[in-house]
Design a protein around this motif. Structure first.
Motif, PDB file in Angstrom:
ATOM      1  N   SER A  94       0.851  -1.196   0.000  1.00  0.00           N
ATOM      2  CA  SER A  94       0.000   0.000   0.000  1.00  0.00           C
ATOM      3  C   SER A  94       0.883   1.241   0.000  1.00  0.00           C
ATOM      4  O   SER A  94       1.985   1.238   0.570  1.00  0.00           O
ATOM      5  CB  SER A  94      -0.922   0.025   1.222  1.00  0.00           C
ATOM      6  N   TYR A  95       0.374   2.289  -0.633  1.00  0.00           N
ATOM      7  CA  TYR A  95       1.123   3.548  -0.775  1.00  0.00           C
ATOM      8  C   TYR A  95       0.212   4.707  -0.391  1.00  0.00           C
ATOM      9  O   TYR A  95      -0.897   4.832  -0.909  1.00  0.00           O
ATOM     10  CB  TYR A  95       1.594   3.688  -2.221  1.00  0.00           C
ATOM     11  N   GLU A 114     -13.291  -0.650  -0.894  1.00  0.00           N
ATOM     12  CA  GLU A 114     -12.825  -1.204  -2.172  1.00  0.00           C
ATOM     13  C   GLU A 114     -11.468  -1.890  -2.055  1.00  0.00           C
ATOM     14  O   GLU A 114     -11.173  -2.845  -2.784  1.00  0.00           O
ATOM     15  CB  GLU A 114     -12.778  -0.065  -3.202  1.00  0.00           C
ATOM     16  N   ARG A 115     -10.632  -1.460  -1.119  1.00  0.00           N
ATOM     17  CA  ARG A 115      -9.311  -2.043  -0.948  1.00  0.00           C
ATOM     18  C   ARG A 115      -9.378  -3.493  -0.461  1.00  0.00           C
ATOM     19  O   ARG A 115      -8.417  -4.259  -0.620  1.00  0.00           O
ATOM     20  CB  ARG A 115      -8.503  -1.212   0.050  1.00  0.00           C
ATOM     21  N   HIS A 132     -15.165   1.106  10.566  1.00  0.00           N
ATOM     22  CA  HIS A 132     -14.338   1.064  11.783  1.00  0.00           C
ATOM     23  C   HIS A 132     -13.076   1.904  11.611  1.00  0.00           C
ATOM     24  O   HIS A 132     -12.707   2.676  12.515  1.00  0.00           O
ATOM     25  CB  HIS A 132     -13.968  -0.385  12.092  1.00  0.00           C
ATOM     26  N   MET A 133     -12.420   1.807  10.449  1.00  0.00           N
ATOM     27  CA  MET A 133     -11.186   2.553  10.231  1.00  0.00           C
ATOM     28  C   MET A 133     -11.455   4.047  10.074  1.00  0.00           C
ATOM     29  O   MET A 133     -10.704   4.881  10.587  1.00  0.00           O
ATOM     30  CB  MET A 133     -10.458   2.013   8.998  1.00  0.00           C
ATOM     31  N   LEU A 134     -12.521   4.414   9.383  1.00  0.00           N
ATOM     32  CA  LEU A 134     -12.864   5.834   9.261  1.00  0.00           C
ATOM     33  C   LEU A 134     -13.145   6.446  10.635  1.00  0.00           C
ATOM     34  O   LEU A 134     -12.748   7.582  10.916  1.00  0.00           O
ATOM     35  CB  LEU A 134     -14.077   6.002   8.344  1.00  0.00           C
ATOM     36  N   PHE A 165      -4.477   1.637   5.550  1.00  0.00           N
ATOM     37  CA  PHE A 165      -4.455   0.920   6.825  1.00  0.00           C
ATOM     38  C   PHE A 165      -5.408  -0.268   6.840  1.00  0.00           C
ATOM     39  O   PHE A 165      -5.098  -1.307   7.416  1.00  0.00           O
ATOM     40  CB  PHE A 165      -4.821   1.868   7.963  1.00  0.00           C
ATOM     41  N   VAL A 166      -6.589  -0.117   6.223  1.00  0.00           N
ATOM     42  CA  VAL A 166      -7.615  -1.152   6.328  1.00  0.00           C
ATOM     43  C   VAL A 166      -7.155  -2.458   5.679  1.00  0.00           C
ATOM     44  O   VAL A 166      -7.569  -3.553   6.085  1.00  0.00           O
ATOM     45  CB  VAL A 166      -8.950  -0.673   5.706  1.00  0.00           C
TER      46      VAL A 166
END
Length: 243
Positions: A94-95, A114-115, A132-134, A165-166
């Motif tokens: 991931s970037y 989408e990831r 959860h990540m948001l 991160f997700v």
């Protein structure tokens, strides 16, 4: 996890005069699994160019980038095919850039979810993990169904970070990830980075704030010790810019 050997990058420019720009040359380093290497130095010295070579949005001029992949085993990213790089970006690497670039008119929730879809998640599971990540990154629930194009710069960067991160990648590349964030969100980002390190994610990142970088990096590569960017005026072999 990453072994870089003799990496060099050269840009050839054709403007009012011919010029070659060498952001870095003969660069070598290693990053163990689960470690974080920071890259430091003044603007224009080539920090972001290193990250783009690792992610292969730039093709290195010379050198090797050996990566311990779960898909392909030990692979030289400098020589990998575009198909291999596409698979690695979907599943392992991931970037986080300085700017969020996504398809318009897709909600923040789905941009993050989408990831996870290429990794076998059902849409409902991906959206739950996205939410959860948001929330962890201080994006209010009222904005989850909104379009990130309408967000502030700091909110867009939090969505950018959430996307990376997700997925819990094996390798995470970060280019100024906290530059537009408030102090509370910076602390949350650092907490997540430490959490991912404990889980084994390997990270390479550029931070404008040395204090923030020092709180997460195990080692810092100071580009000033390498002599910095170099420019050489000479006849280019072709017009335009070569990346």
């Amino acid at each position: 996890m990453i072994q870089v050997i003799g990496l060099s990058k050269r840009f050839e420019l054709s403007l009012s005069h011919q010029m070659k720009v060498h952001p870095f040359s003969d660069l070598s380093f290693e990053v163990p699994r689960g470690a974080f290497m920071g890259i430091a130095g003044p603007s224009g010295i080539g920090k972001s160019s290193i990250l783009k070579c690792l992610y292969r949005t730039y093709l290195p001029t010379s050198g090797e980038i050996w990566y311990d992949s779960s898909l392909y085993g030990r692979i030289d990213l400098a020589q990998a095919t575009e198909r291999q790089m596409s698979h690695l970006r979907l599943h392992e690497i991931s970037y986080v850039s300085q700017f969020l670039k996504v398809i318009p008119r897709i909600s923040a929730l789905d941009i993050v979810a989408e990831r996870l879809l290429p990794r076998g998640y059902a849409l409902s599971e991906a959206r739950e993990a996205s939410a959860h990540m948001l929330a962890r990154l201080n994006i209010p629930e009222a904005l989850w169904q909104a379009y990130p194009a309408t967000f502030s710069g700091g909110e867009q960067q939090r969505v950018n970070l959430a996307r990376a991160f997700v997925a819990r990648p094996r390798l995470l590349i970060l280019d100024e990830p906290t530059a537009s964030l408030d102090n509370e969100t910076k602390h949350r980002v650092l907490d997540i980075l430490h959490e991912m390190k404990r889980e084994g994610t390997t990270m390479i990142g550029v931070f404008h704030d040395w204090e923030v970088m020092g709180r997460v990096a195990d080692h810092i590569l100071d580009m000033r010790s390498l002599g910095g960017a170099k420019e050489e005026k000479q006849l280019a072999t072709a017009e335009g810019v070569r990346l």
